[in-house]
Design a protein around this motif. Structure first.
Motif, PDB file in Angstrom:
ATOM      1  N   SER A 196     -60.432  42.501  37.903  1.00 26.59           N
ATOM      2  CA  SER A 196     -61.604  43.157  37.414  1.00 26.59           C
ATOM      3  C   SER A 196     -62.386  43.273  38.725  1.00 26.59           C
ATOM      4  N   PHE A 229     -69.705  46.406  34.859  1.00 28.13           N
ATOM      5  CA  PHE A 229     -69.331  45.669  33.978  1.00 28.13           C
ATOM      6  C   PHE A 229     -68.183  44.771  34.643  1.00 28.13           C
ATOM      7  N   HIS A 231     -68.440  40.620  35.833  1.00 26.27           N
ATOM      8  CA  HIS A 231     -67.638  39.561  35.029  1.00 26.27           C
ATOM      9  C   HIS A 231     -66.430  38.862  36.084  1.00 26.27           C
ATOM     10  N   LEU A 248     -64.125  43.113  27.384  1.00 25.92           N
ATOM     11  CA  LEU A 248     -64.233  43.873  28.620  1.00 25.92           C
ATOM     12  C   LEU A 248     -63.143  45.094  28.816  1.00 25.92           C
ATOM     13  N   MET A 280     -67.496  40.710  23.748  1.00 26.10           N
ATOM     14  CA  MET A 280     -68.302  40.119  25.046  1.00 26.10           C
ATOM     15  C   MET A 280     -69.372  39.251  24.846  1.00 26.10           C
TER      16      MET A 280
END
Length: 120
Positions: free
Chosen positions: A14, A39, A43, A70, A99
């Motif tokens: 991520s 996003f 995260h 996600l 989420m």
């Protein structure tokens, strides 16, 4: 242990994807790409923290729900920007809902864990 590994990989992936997509959004435009990048970056640290902490299975399961949400949310936004199509109908709202539910489950797991350590 498999969830810990999955979450650690999800955190690193991520973070890397968020940085790469931030650059893509800056150079090629695309508000959906910028949103997906934000996003992913926001995260990444949470996934790493949960993945690297000592065994807290309910917390890891909750964080895994966030990972799935996600992936659906960002996947749909990126498909719109790069392919001009949706991932599938309602993918982004489903991902966003997962989420939210995942983060609520993280909160519950944390509250239960805190009360158990106080009572124990």
């Amino acid at each position: 242990m498999a969830l810990a590994r999955l979450l650690t990989v999800a955190g690193g992936s991520s973070g890397a994807a968020g940085v790469a997509l931030s650059a893509a959004a800056a150079h090629a435009g695309g508000s959906n790409t910028a949103t997906a990048a934000s996003f992913l970056l926001m995260h990444a640290g949470a996934f790493l923290a949960v993945g690297l902490m000592r065994s807290r299975q309910p917390l890891r399961i909750a964080a895994t729900v966030v990972v799935v949400g996600l992936a659906l949310f960002c996947g749909d936004l990126l498909m719109r920007d790069f392919a001009g199509i949706r991932l599938f109908p309602m993918a982004a709202p489903l991902g966003g809902s997962l989420m939210i539910l995942g983060w609520l489950a993280v909160a519950v797991a944390g509250a239960v864990s805190a009360s158990q350590s106080r009572d124990g």
